[in-house]
Design a protein around this motif. Structure first.
Motif, PDB file in Angstrom:
ATOM      1  N   ALA A 112       0.866  -1.221  -0.124  1.00  0.00           N
ATOM      2  CA  ALA A 112       0.077  -0.011   0.086  1.00  0.00           C
ATOM      3  C   ALA A 112       0.876   1.135   0.104  1.00  0.00           C
ATOM      4  O   ALA A 112       0.565   2.387   0.583  1.00  0.00           O
ATOM      5  N   SER A 113       2.118   1.063  -0.596  1.00  0.00           N
ATOM      6  CA  SER A 113       3.238   2.110  -0.951  1.00  0.00           C
ATOM      7  C   SER A 113       3.260   2.806   0.504  1.00  0.00           C
ATOM      8  O   SER A 113       3.746   2.459   1.168  1.00  0.00           O
ATOM      9  N   HIS A 114       3.044   4.455   0.328  1.00  0.00           N
ATOM     10  CA  HIS A 114       3.286   5.123   1.478  1.00  0.00           C
ATOM     11  C   HIS A 114       2.093   5.250   2.594  1.00  0.00           C
ATOM     12  O   HIS A 114       2.363   5.927   3.662  1.00  0.00           O
ATOM     13  N   SER A 276      12.901   7.341   0.954  1.00  0.00           N
ATOM     14  CA  SER A 276      12.056   6.661  -0.041  1.00  0.00           C
ATOM     15  C   SER A 276      10.592   6.124   0.832  1.00  0.00           C
ATOM     16  O   SER A 276      10.676   5.938   2.051  1.00  0.00           O
ATOM     17  N   ASP A 277       9.955   5.772   0.083  1.00  0.00           N
ATOM     18  CA  ASP A 277       8.440   5.239   0.627  1.00  0.00           C
ATOM     19  C   ASP A 277       8.343   3.753   0.964  1.00  0.00           C
ATOM     20  O   ASP A 277       9.214   2.732   0.855  1.00  0.00           O
ATOM     21  N   GLY A 278       7.281   3.456   1.190  1.00  0.00           N
ATOM     22  CA  GLY A 278       6.992   2.064   1.875  1.00  0.00           C
ATOM     23  C   GLY A 278       7.592   1.002   0.819  1.00  0.00           C
ATOM     24  O   GLY A 278       8.256   0.058   1.381  1.00  0.00           O
ATOM     25  N   ASP A 279       7.118   1.139  -0.400  1.00  0.00           N
ATOM     26  CA  ASP A 279       7.629   0.100  -1.307  1.00  0.00           C
ATOM     27  C   ASP A 279       8.841   0.500  -2.290  1.00  0.00           C
ATOM     28  O   ASP A 279       8.929  -0.059  -3.423  1.00  0.00           O
ATOM     29  N   GLY A 280       9.378   1.618  -2.165  1.00  0.00           N
ATOM     30  CA  GLY A 280      10.644   2.060  -2.592  1.00  0.00           C
ATOM     31  C   GLY A 280      10.431   2.613  -4.081  1.00  0.00           C
ATOM     32  O   GLY A 280      11.404   2.615  -4.700  1.00  0.00           O
ATOM     33  N   ASP A 281       9.280   2.991  -4.419  1.00  0.00           N
ATOM     34  CA  ASP A 281       9.181   3.707  -5.794  1.00  0.00           C
ATOM     35  C   ASP A 281       9.309   5.386  -5.861  1.00  0.00           C
ATOM     36  O   ASP A 281       9.472   5.935  -6.747  1.00  0.00           O
ATOM     37  N   ARG A 282       8.940   5.814  -4.566  1.00  0.00           N
ATOM     38  CA  ARG A 282       9.082   7.222  -4.435  1.00  0.00           C
ATOM     39  C   ARG A 282      10.347   7.787  -3.812  1.00  0.00           C
ATOM     40  O   ARG A 282      11.195   7.110  -3.042  1.00  0.00           O
ATOM     41  N   ASN A 283      10.960   9.104  -3.913  1.00  0.00           N
ATOM     42  CA  ASN A 283      11.959   9.641  -3.460  1.00  0.00           C
ATOM     43  C   ASN A 283      11.852  11.063  -3.112  1.00  0.00           C
ATOM     44  O   ASN A 283      11.096  11.819  -3.622  1.00  0.00           O
TER      45      ASN A 283
HETATM   46 CO    CO Z   1       5.160   3.791  -3.574  1.00  0.00          CO
END
Ligand code: CO
Ligand code: VG1
Length: 543
Positions: A112-114, A276-283
């Motif tokens: 659930a990402s962030h 970065s966020d929960g699943d590592g795709d944001r910065n």
């Molecule tokens: Co994410």
């Protein structure tokens, strides 16, 4: 092991949002809930027998249970191989890479990402296609339609795999392959960036702080930044993924990454900070006492890409989501390459990248990436910045100031109003829409409205049309106000108001964005009658 066919009843709330299906853990734990959705995926994609599936998640609460269930269902649905990250862990960009590298039919990412995790937090699941990218709208709609009529699912009973042990296990007619989640990804990063040059930077007196926020990027960042690039031990903090992210909100922005912000704005701060966020795709990128907006980050990366080995040949084009600032547009113009404006969500970039029309993509929501995978990639963006700093021998702040001087500055901010009653969120949007006819051509303070619309997108590759992607009010000087409702929240409605104005005069580039946008902020609240409709005067999060 026998395949069991389980009778079930449909749920009516399994429509994927901006990025997969996200719900409270308690919702996912209802009997048959996860199974129904997974069977709906399998029925919709119709993978030919013998296909491989990539499977992993951000390690949040319920990840392990879900992995076990999905492995059993994959075996019962004719897959011949499931490739699982050790411990059930795969960052979203690493999963995208594996799907591509291993020629898998697709992949299932549990995240659930962030959004916060833990038993009271959120869980999520999404399907990525064989190109490594999030399922396009047509497929997510098909999955939703299946979920409305499902009557049974298939599962193998008694699945006991050990996701902590690297190697292969036979399960019925299927092989479960547990792999090191980091090594393929680290290898790809080494092929794109000048590690030698970056090593010189990081082994000198240049200091960095990378906050993994107790989420999935920790092991990747440790391996790449500390082990392979020689950043001082301890440069990566909160590096061990925890099922509840240490009780935090793994969203890399100025509000939720406050510990890092304190470090970067404190005395004796490091030269470079990132999260970065929960699943590592944001910065999130920070310099010493300096914040880089994601929209600016995309523009700087585009303008300087030729300095990075993997992009030395130049960019075929760039794409940004509609609410993202136009900073990158002027870079594209000066590079004489095409610029695409897509709806919010990474799934709209996939076709453009597959067709070779764009190399770089970005969103204002701390997402940046390139065609090296088909997801946004947090650590990739961090490495890009470190490579640029090493090549230009300039601080983050100096790079930005130079960029603004050349291209002008887009003052930009997003104001989020979280957890509104659902009706209030819709009401604000309808209020704005109803004012469109009166707004066109009108003068509001120093601004004149050029046009207003509800953004829609015609995909130039497959011709699909996506409507209702956000309300835009565009002024004659290029300033913009955009209103959208979030498609990733799990509680009430989240209203996002995006604000942007352009400034060429470098004497004014030092202004604080909130100050520079003051008039637009009040216009945006007036047009939407925000206080009357929501009772709110202050945003929950300002980025
Ligand atoms: Co994410
Ligand atoms: C948000 C962002 C969007 C991003 C999406 C998924 O969506 O605004 O830009 O693509 O999250 O990011 P929304 O609908 O809430 O505005 V992630 O890191 O959750 O996969």
């Amino acid at each position: 092991m026998p395949v069991r066919i389980v009778e079930t009843m449909p749920f009516d709330d399994q429509r994927p949002g901006t990025s997969g299906l996200r719900k409270k853990v308690a919702v996912f734990r209802q009997k048959h809930y996860l199974e129904n959705f997974v069977q709906s995926i399998f029925d919709s994609i119709a993978a030919p027998p013998g296909s491989a599936l990539v499977l992993g998640g951000d390690g949040r609460y319920y990840n392990r249970d879900a992995i076990r269930i999905i492995v059993g269902m994959a075996a019962a649905n004719g897959f011949s191989r499931v490739i699982v990250g050790m411990g059930g862990i795969l960052s979203t960009p690493a999963a995208s890479l594996l799907i591509r590298k291993r020629g898998a039919f697709g992949g299932i990412i549990l995240s659930a990402s962030h959004n916060p995790g833990g038993p009271e937090g959120d869980f999520g699941i999404k399907y990525n296609s064989g190109n490594g990218g999030p399922a396009p709208e047509k497929l997510t709609e098909a999955i939703f339609a299946k979920s409305r009529s499902i009557s049974q699912y298939r599962i193998l009973d008694g699945v006991t795999i050990d996701p902590d042990k690297i190697g292969e296990t036979i399960l019925g007619n299927m092989v479960v392959e547990v792999i090191d989640p980091v090594s393929d990804y680290a290898e790809l990063m080494e092929s794109l960036f000048d590690f030698e040059l970056m090593r010189n930077l990081l082994q000198g007196d240049f200091s960095i702080c990378f906050d993994a926020m107790h989420a999935v990027t920790g092991p990747y960042a440790r391996e790449i930044l500390e082990n392979r690039l020689g950043a001082k031990p301890g440069s990566v903090v909160n590096a061990i993924p925890l099922a509840d992210f240490g009780g935090g909100h793994p969203d890399p922005n100025l509000t939720y990454a406050e510990d890092l912000v304190k470090v970067m704005y404190g005395g004796n701060s490091p030269d470079f900070g990132a999260a970065s966020d929960g699943d590592g795709d944001r910065n999130m990128i920070l310099g010493r006492h300096f914040f880089v907006t994601p929209s600016d980050s995309l523009a700087v990366i585009a303008a300087n890409a030729h300095l990075v080995p993997g992009y030395r040949e130049g960019l075929s084009g760039v794409a940004r989501s509609m609410p993202t600032s136009g900073a990158v547009d002027r870079v594209a113009k000066s590079l004489n390459i095409p610029l695409f404006e897509t709806p919010t969500g990474w799934k709209f970039f996939g076709n453009l990248m597959d067709a070779g029309r764009v190399t770089l993509c970005g969103e204002e929501s701390f997402g940046t990436g390139s065609s090296h995978v088909r997801e946004k990639d947090g650590l990739w963006a961090v490495l890009f910045w470190l490579n640029l700093i090493a090549a230009k021998r300039m601080s983050v702040e100096a790079i930005l100031k130079e960029h603004w001087k050349q291209f002008g500055r887009n003052f930009y901010s997003r104001h989020d109003y979280e957890n509104l009653p659902l009706e209030a969120g819709k009401d604000v949007i309808e209020t704005v829409r109803a004012r469109f006819p009166d707004l066109a051509g009108s003068i509001l303070g120093k601004y004149r409205v050029d046009f207003c619309d509800d953004f829609s997108y015609l995909d130039p590759i497959d011709g699909s049309l996506s409507v209702g992607q956000g309300l835009r009010i565009i002024f004659t000087d290029g300033s913009r106000i955009v209103y959208r409702l979030s498609g990733t929240g799990t509680e009430g409605a989240t209203l996002r108001i995006y604000l942007e104005s352009f400034e060429m005069d470098s004497a004014r580039h030092g202004l604080d964005a909130q100050d520079a946008l003051l008039d637009l902020i009040s216009i945006s609240r007036e047009i939407s009658r925000l206080e009357e409709k929501t009772g709110r005067v202050t945003p929950t999060v300002i980025t």
